[in-house]
Design a protein around this motif. Structure first.
Motif, short mmCIF file in Angstrom:
data_model
loop_
_atom_site.label_atom_id
_atom_site.label_comp_id
_atom_site.label_asym_id
_atom_site.label_seq_id
_atom_site.Cartn_x
_atom_site.Cartn_y
_atom_site.Cartn_z
N GLU A 28 -22.66 -17.57 -21.16
CA GLU A 28 -22.95 -16.46 -20.28
C GLU A 28 -22.13 -16.59 -19.00
O GLU A 28 -22.05 -17.66 -18.41
N ASN A 29 -21.55 -15.50 -18.58
CA ASN A 29 -20.71 -15.49 -17.39
C ASN A 29 -21.60 -15.53 -16.14
O ASN A 29 -22.41 -14.64 -15.93
N PRO A 30 -21.41 -16.54 -15.28
CA PRO A 30 -22.25 -16.64 -14.08
C PRO A 30 -21.78 -15.71 -12.94
O PRO A 30 -22.48 -15.57 -11.95
N ILE A 31 -20.62 -15.08 -13.11
CA ILE A 31 -20.09 -14.21 -12.05
C ILE A 31 -20.68 -12.81 -12.22
O ILE A 31 -20.64 -12.25 -13.32
N PRO A 32 -21.20 -12.21 -11.16
CA PRO A 32 -21.78 -10.87 -11.26
C PRO A 32 -20.77 -9.86 -11.82
O PRO A 32 -19.59 -9.88 -11.44
N GLU A 33 -21.22 -9.01 -12.70
CA GLU A 33 -20.37 -8.00 -13.34
C GLU A 33 -19.64 -7.14 -12.31
O GLU A 33 -18.49 -6.75 -12.53
N SER A 34 -20.26 -6.88 -11.18
CA SER A 34 -19.66 -6.00 -10.17
C SER A 34 -18.41 -6.58 -9.53
O SER A 34 -17.59 -5.84 -8.98
N VAL A 35 -18.21 -7.90 -9.60
CA VAL A 35 -17.03 -8.51 -8.99
C VAL A 35 -16.17 -9.29 -9.99
O VAL A 35 -15.12 -9.83 -9.63
N TYR A 36 -16.58 -9.33 -11.23
CA TYR A 36 -15.85 -10.08 -12.24
C TYR A 36 -14.55 -9.36 -12.61
O TYR A 36 -14.53 -8.16 -12.83
N VAL A 37 -13.45 -10.08 -12.67
CA VAL A 37 -12.17 -9.52 -13.09
C VAL A 37 -12.03 -9.78 -14.58
O VAL A 37 -11.91 -10.92 -15.02
N HIS A 38 -12.07 -8.71 -15.36
CA HIS A 38 -12.05 -8.84 -16.82
C HIS A 38 -10.69 -9.20 -17.39
O HIS A 38 -10.58 -9.99 -18.32
N ASP A 39 -9.65 -8.60 -16.89
CA ASP A 39 -8.32 -8.81 -17.44
C ASP A 39 -7.36 -9.21 -16.32
O ASP A 39 -7.33 -8.56 -15.28
N THR A 40 -6.60 -10.26 -16.57
CA THR A 40 -5.59 -10.68 -15.62
C THR A 40 -4.31 -10.99 -16.39
O THR A 40 -4.35 -11.29 -17.59
N CYS A 41 -3.22 -10.90 -15.72
CA CYS A 41 -1.94 -11.28 -16.33
C CYS A 41 -1.04 -11.76 -15.19
O CYS A 41 -0.80 -11.01 -14.24
N ALA A 42 -0.59 -12.98 -15.29
CA ALA A 42 0.28 -13.53 -14.26
C ALA A 42 1.55 -12.68 -14.17
O ALA A 42 2.10 -12.25 -15.17
N ASP A 43 1.99 -12.45 -12.95
CA ASP A 43 3.19 -11.67 -12.71
C ASP A 43 4.15 -12.54 -11.92
O ASP A 43 3.91 -12.87 -10.76
N ALA A 44 5.23 -12.95 -12.56
CA ALA A 44 6.19 -13.84 -11.92
C ALA A 44 7.36 -13.07 -11.31
O ALA A 44 8.36 -13.67 -10.93
N SER A 45 7.26 -11.75 -11.19
CA SER A 45 8.39 -10.96 -10.71
C SER A 45 8.81 -11.34 -9.29
O SER A 45 10.01 -11.39 -8.99
N LYS A 46 7.86 -11.62 -8.40
CA LYS A 46 8.23 -12.00 -7.03
C LYS A 46 8.94 -13.36 -7.02
O LYS A 46 9.90 -13.56 -6.27
N LEU A 47 8.49 -14.28 -7.85
CA LEU A 47 9.14 -15.57 -7.96
C LEU A 47 10.56 -15.39 -8.49
O LEU A 47 11.51 -15.99 -7.98
N ARG A 48 10.72 -14.54 -9.50
CA ARG A 48 12.05 -14.26 -10.05
C ARG A 48 12.96 -13.67 -8.98
O ARG A 48 14.11 -14.07 -8.86
N GLU A 49 12.45 -12.70 -8.24
CA GLU A 49 13.25 -12.04 -7.19
C GLU A 49 13.65 -13.03 -6.10
O GLU A 49 14.79 -13.01 -5.61
N ALA A 50 12.74 -13.90 -5.70
CA ALA A 50 13.00 -14.82 -4.60
C ALA A 50 13.90 -15.99 -5.00
O ALA A 50 14.67 -16.49 -4.17
N THR A 51 13.81 -16.43 -6.24
CA THR A 51 14.50 -17.66 -6.63
C THR A 51 15.49 -17.50 -7.78
O THR A 51 16.28 -18.40 -8.04
#
Length: 72
Positions: A28-51
Motif C-alpha cells: 500500500e502506498n503511504p503517500i496521499p493520493e492527492s500529492v502522489y506522482v504516478h508517472d515520472t520519466c527522467a529528462d536528460a535534455s538539460k544535461l545534454r544541452e549543457a555538457t
C-alpha cells in the motif's frame, strides 16, 4: 532514444538477465493520493544541452553489464 519503462517491465528485464522468475511485491502506498506522482520519466535534455553528454549504452546493455556479475 528516451523511452518510458514501467517497474513491471524493469522487473521482467532483470528476470531475463538473471535467469530468475521473481514477481514484484506490491504494498500500500503511504503517500496521499492527492500529492502522489504516478508517472515520472527522467529528462536528460538539460544535461545534454549543457555538457553534450550522450548515453554510451542502452538500458538493456547497462542491465546486462550490471547483472553479469551476478549470473556467474
Amino acid at each position: 532514444m528516451d523511452r518510458h519503462v514501467s517497474c513491471d517491465e524493469l522487473v521482467g528485464m532483470l528476470n531475463d538477465e538473471l535467469g530468475t522468475d521473481i514477481e514484484p511485491t506490491y504494498v500500500e502506498n503511504p503517500i496521499p493520493e492527492s500529492v502522489y506522482v504516478h508517472d515520472t520519466c527522467a529528462d536528460a535534455s538539460k544535461l545534454r544541452e549543457a555538457t553534450g553528454w550522450e548515453p554510451q549504452v542502452s538500458l538493456e546493455e547497462g542491465l546486462r553489464q550490471v547483472c553479469s556479475a551476478y549470473g556467474e
